[in-house]
Enzyme design. Structure first.
Site, PDB file in Angstrom:
ATOM      1  CG  HIS A  99      -6.625   0.077   7.825  1.00  0.00           C
ATOM      2  ND1 HIS A  99      -6.408  -1.118   8.487  1.00  0.00           N
ATOM      3  CD2 HIS A  99      -5.650   0.173   6.891  1.00  0.00           C
ATOM      4  CE1 HIS A  99      -5.347  -1.705   7.974  1.00  0.00           C
ATOM      5  NE2 HIS A  99      -4.873  -0.957   6.989  1.00  0.00           N
ATOM      6  CG  LEU A 100     -11.244   3.514   2.598  1.00  0.00           C
ATOM      7  CD1 LEU A 100     -11.279   2.372   1.592  1.00  0.00           C
ATOM      8  CD2 LEU A 100     -12.547   4.323   2.528  1.00  0.00           C
ATOM      9  CG  HIS A 101      -4.677   2.431   2.905  1.00  0.00           C
ATOM     10  ND1 HIS A 101      -3.465   2.738   3.481  1.00  0.00           N
ATOM     11  CD2 HIS A 101      -4.931   1.147   3.258  1.00  0.00           C
ATOM     12  CE1 HIS A 101      -3.005   1.689   4.148  1.00  0.00           C
ATOM     13  NE2 HIS A 101      -3.882   0.710   4.020  1.00  0.00           N
ATOM     14  N   GLY A 119      -0.349  -7.119   1.623  1.00  0.00           N
ATOM     15  CA  GLY A 119       0.505  -6.385   2.549  1.00  0.00           C
ATOM     16  C   GLY A 119      -0.225  -5.845   3.763  1.00  0.00           C
ATOM     17  CG  ASP A 150      -0.207   5.515   6.811  1.00  0.00           C
ATOM     18  OD1 ASP A 150      -0.981   4.581   6.557  1.00  0.00           O
ATOM     19  OD2 ASP A 150       0.991   5.350   7.157  1.00  0.00           O
ATOM     20  CB  ILE A 151       2.698   6.763  11.290  1.00  0.00           C
ATOM     21  CG1 ILE A 151       3.652   7.438  12.249  1.00  0.00           C
ATOM     22  CG2 ILE A 151       3.164   5.375  10.908  1.00  0.00           C
ATOM     23  CD1 ILE A 151       3.726   6.744  13.608  1.00  0.00           C
ATOM     24  CG  ASN A 191      -3.657  -2.964   1.530  1.00  0.00           C
ATOM     25  OD1 ASN A 191      -3.806  -2.993   0.312  1.00  0.00           O
ATOM     26  ND2 ASN A 191      -2.884  -2.072   2.134  1.00  0.00           N
TER      27      ASN A 191
HETATM   28  P1  5GP Z   1      -2.126  -1.929   5.895  1.00  0.00           P
HETATM   29  O1  5GP Z   1      -0.882  -2.362   5.197  1.00  0.00           O
HETATM   30  O2  5GP Z   1      -2.422  -2.757   7.127  1.00  0.00           O
HETATM   31  O3  5GP Z   1      -3.306  -1.812   4.976  1.00  0.00           O
HETATM   32  O4  5GP Z   1      -1.847  -0.445   6.368  1.00  0.00           O
HETATM   33  C1  5GP Z   1      -1.599  -0.084   7.687  1.00  0.00           C
HETATM   34  C2  5GP Z   1      -1.158   1.360   7.657  1.00  0.00           C
HETATM   35  O5  5GP Z   1      -1.115   1.824   8.999  1.00  0.00           O
HETATM   36  C3  5GP Z   1       0.238   1.561   7.068  1.00  0.00           C
HETATM   37  O6  5GP Z   1       0.144   2.448   5.964  1.00  0.00           O
HETATM   38  C4  5GP Z   1       1.041   2.142   8.223  1.00  0.00           C
HETATM   39  O7  5GP Z   1       1.949   3.142   7.811  1.00  0.00           O
HETATM   40  C5  5GP Z   1      -0.028   2.706   9.133  1.00  0.00           C
HETATM   41  N1  5GP Z   1       0.319   2.723  10.532  1.00  0.00           N
HETATM   42  C6  5GP Z   1       0.898   1.702  11.238  1.00  0.00           C
HETATM   43  N2  5GP Z   1       1.075   2.068  12.523  1.00  0.00           N
HETATM   44  C7  5GP Z   1       0.608   3.339  12.624  1.00  0.00           C
HETATM   45  C8  5GP Z   1       0.531   4.266  13.727  1.00  0.00           C
HETATM   46  O8  5GP Z   1       0.925   3.991  14.862  1.00  0.00           O
HETATM   47  N3  5GP Z   1      -0.027   5.473  13.459  1.00  0.00           N
HETATM   48  C9  5GP Z   1      -0.480   5.811  12.216  1.00  0.00           C
HETATM   49  N4  5GP Z   1      -1.013   7.052  12.093  1.00  0.00           N
HETATM   50  N5  5GP Z   1      -0.427   4.969  11.160  1.00  0.00           N
HETATM   51  C10 5GP Z   1       0.118   3.753  11.369  1.00  0.00           C
END
Ligand code: 5GP
Length: 116
Positions: free
Chosen positions: A103-105, A96, A33-34, A90
């Site tokens: 995607h799975l965190h 959020g 994650d970035i 999420n």
């Molecule tokens: P969500 O809130 O949609 O479940 O999580 C999306 C995740 O994607 C966030 O934790 C965010 O930091 C990550 N993310 C967003 N853009 C990018 C990107 O360009 N590269 C990477 N590696 N992660 C990203």
């Protein structure tokens, strides 16, 4: 398999945007994650486009199981299995969700706060 996902994850899957990949096969990629919420924060992403878990159906059962098993294996590979970690989807604004491509965190490597 490539995706027609019009999101940053679609671009990463197609090689149009950079990411630190930690796993890839025909079905999935996993990236760091970035904006990590903990010492280890990975995202396991299916190459096929599913918007979020509410859009998944019976035909995705195997893929969803594989995402969780890959998440658990990556936690092992990252050395956070013994300490503990969290696997999270999420879904929707209240959770959020930022990127509308499933995607799975995988989050761990430190003591985590209670999930809201
Ligand atoms: P969500 O809130 O949609 O479940 O999580 C999306 C995740 O994607 C966030 O934790 C965010 O930091 C990550 N993310 C967003 N853009 C990018 C990107 O360009 N590269 C990477 N590696 N992660 C990203």
């Amino acid at each position: 398999m490539t995706t027609d996902s019009d999101t940053i994850f679609g671009k990463i899957i197609r090689g149009e945007a950079p990411a630190e990949k930690v796993f890839e096969d025909d079905d999935l990629i996993a990236i760091r994650d970035i904006n990590p919420l903990a010492k280890v924060h990975l995202l396991v992403i299916p190459k096929t486009f599913i918007r979020d878990i509410s859009q998944a159906n019976e035909s995705h059962k195997e893929l969803l199981g594989k995402m969780m098993l890959v998440g658990a294996q990556l936690a092992r590979d990252e050395g956070i299995e013994n300490g503990g970690y969290r696997l999270t989807f999420n879904c929707g604004d209240d959770a959020g969700l930022l990127v509308p491509h499933l995607h799975l965190h995988v989050i761990g490597g430190q003591k985590l706060g209670a999930p809201a």
